[in-house]
Design a protein around this motif. Sequence first.
Motif, PDB file in Angstrom:
ATOM      1  N   THR A 114       1.039  -1.132   0.126  1.00 42.21           N
ATOM      2  CA  THR A 114      -0.116  -0.008   0.007  1.00 42.21           C
ATOM      3  C   THR A 114       0.928   1.157   0.059  1.00 42.21           C
ATOM      4  O   THR A 114       1.703   1.248   0.750  1.00 42.21           O
ATOM      5  CB  THR A 114      -0.891  -0.035   1.355  1.00 42.21           C
ATOM      6  N   LEU A 115       0.389   2.339  -0.935  1.00 38.99           N
ATOM      7  CA  LEU A 115       1.439   3.533  -0.953  1.00 38.99           C
ATOM      8  C   LEU A 115       0.583   4.591  -0.671  1.00 38.99           C
ATOM      9  O   LEU A 115      -0.707   4.781  -1.253  1.00 38.99           O
ATOM     10  CB  LEU A 115       1.701   3.444  -2.387  1.00 38.99           C
ATOM     11  N   THR A 116       0.858   5.300   0.493  1.00 33.55           N
ATOM     12  CA  THR A 116       0.240   6.465   1.057  1.00 33.55           C
ATOM     13  C   THR A 116       0.721   7.680   0.780  1.00 33.55           C
ATOM     14  O   THR A 116       2.040   7.772   1.281  1.00 33.55           O
ATOM     15  CB  THR A 116      -0.413   6.314   2.205  1.00 33.55           C
ATOM     16  N   PRO A 117       0.492   8.526   0.056  1.00 30.03           N
ATOM     17  CA  PRO A 117       1.207   9.944  -0.260  1.00 30.03           C
ATOM     18  C   PRO A 117       1.481  10.579   1.210  1.00 30.03           C
ATOM     19  O   PRO A 117       0.565  10.661   1.990  1.00 30.03           O
ATOM     20  CB  PRO A 117       0.531  10.788  -1.154  1.00 30.03           C
ATOM     21  N   GLU A 118       2.777  11.098   1.472  1.00 31.03           N
ATOM     22  CA  GLU A 118       3.023  11.802   2.797  1.00 31.03           C
ATOM     23  C   GLU A 118       3.608  13.047   2.302  1.00 31.03           C
ATOM     24  O   GLU A 118       3.985  13.276   1.062  1.00 31.03           O
ATOM     25  CB  GLU A 118       4.135  10.877   3.459  1.00 31.03           C
ATOM     26  N   ALA A 119       3.781  14.114   3.186  1.00 33.57           N
ATOM     27  CA  ALA A 119       4.452  15.267   2.903  1.00 33.57           C
ATOM     28  C   ALA A 119       5.809  15.359   2.080  1.00 33.57           C
ATOM     29  O   ALA A 119       5.729  15.901   1.128  1.00 33.57           O
ATOM     30  CB  ALA A 119       4.444  15.994   4.156  1.00 33.57           C
ATOM     31  N   ASN A 120       6.504  14.529   2.329  1.00 37.75           N
ATOM     32  CA  ASN A 120       7.908  14.344   1.421  1.00 37.75           C
ATOM     33  C   ASN A 120       8.275  12.911   0.889  1.00 37.75           C
ATOM     34  O   ASN A 120       9.298  12.610   0.845  1.00 37.75           O
ATOM     35  CB  ASN A 120       8.825  14.833   2.380  1.00 37.75           C
ATOM     36  N   GLY A 121       7.017  12.467   0.626  1.00 40.08           N
ATOM     37  CA  GLY A 121       7.199  11.272  -0.175  1.00 40.08           C
ATOM     38  C   GLY A 121       6.172  10.245   0.167  1.00 40.08           C
ATOM     39  O   GLY A 121       5.061  10.630  -0.217  1.00 40.08           O
ATOM     40  N   THR A 122       6.207   8.988   0.532  1.00 40.26           N
ATOM     41  CA  THR A 122       5.287   7.817   0.372  1.00 40.26           C
ATOM     42  C   THR A 122       5.403   7.039   1.684  1.00 40.26           C
ATOM     43  O   THR A 122       6.646   6.568   2.146  1.00 40.26           O
ATOM     44  CB  THR A 122       5.481   7.003  -0.818  1.00 40.26           C
ATOM     45  N   ARG A 123       4.244   6.785   2.249  1.00 46.18           N
ATOM     46  CA  ARG A 123       4.415   5.826   3.467  1.00 46.18           C
ATOM     47  C   ARG A 123       4.214   4.481   2.545  1.00 46.18           C
ATOM     48  O   ARG A 123       3.219   4.199   2.024  1.00 46.18           O
ATOM     49  CB  ARG A 123       3.199   5.877   4.372  1.00 46.18           C
ATOM     50  N   TYR A 124       5.279   3.630   2.676  1.00 50.72           N
ATOM     51  CA  TYR A 124       5.221   2.284   2.078  1.00 50.72           C
ATOM     52  C   TYR A 124       4.829   1.088   3.057  1.00 50.72           C
ATOM     53  O   TYR A 124       5.610   0.982   4.263  1.00 50.72           O
ATOM     54  CB  TYR A 124       6.529   2.054   1.524  1.00 50.72           C
ATOM     55  N   HIS A 125       3.691   0.517   2.857  1.00 48.37           N
ATOM     56  CA  HIS A 125       3.135  -0.533   3.846  1.00 48.37           C
ATOM     57  C   HIS A 125       3.236  -1.861   3.140  1.00 48.37           C
ATOM     58  O   HIS A 125       2.384  -1.875   2.337  1.00 48.37           O
ATOM     59  CB  HIS A 125       2.018  -0.075   4.518  1.00 48.37           C
TER      60      HIS A 125
END
Length: 164
Positions: A114-125
């Motif tokens: 799962t890829l979730t946009p974050e302020a400076n990139g992506t939360r990779y789960h």
Amino acid sequence: MPNNTPDTRNLDLVFERIVDLPPEAIWRAWTTPALITQWFTPAPWETIASEIDLRPGGRFYTVMRSPEGQSFPHEGCYLAVEPCRRLVWTNALGPEFRPANTSAGGPIITAEITLTPEANGTRYHALARHATEADCQAHAAMGFEEGWGKALDQLVALMKRQQG
């Protein structure tokens, strides 16, 4: 009313990290065979072949090679394909949702990225689901967290070179 939901705490392995790449770059690395062969297997192992049919029921195939030169083919089936957001596949099924021949050994998993946009990139789960506690423990003992972490580091380095 009884709760029939199974307790899966001892059946799942989770790896999560925030990385300095947009979801689109991570998605491309996961869905392009020529890129998969450059990062997917933690060094000194190599991925020497990859085939991708990116659709539910489509084939996800890799061949890994050990430092000693032994090859290990792995075939699975995509279950969900949500571009730049979520990718789910399993080795319990082959292409077109056909039951897989699992006699070769190794843990049978359903994996979800799962890829979730974050302020400076992506939360990779990354989530690896197992049918049995023994399979989950065997996968953990194989170095799940270290291996998936090293592979992600390789993915990030590759995609930063591609952007550069």
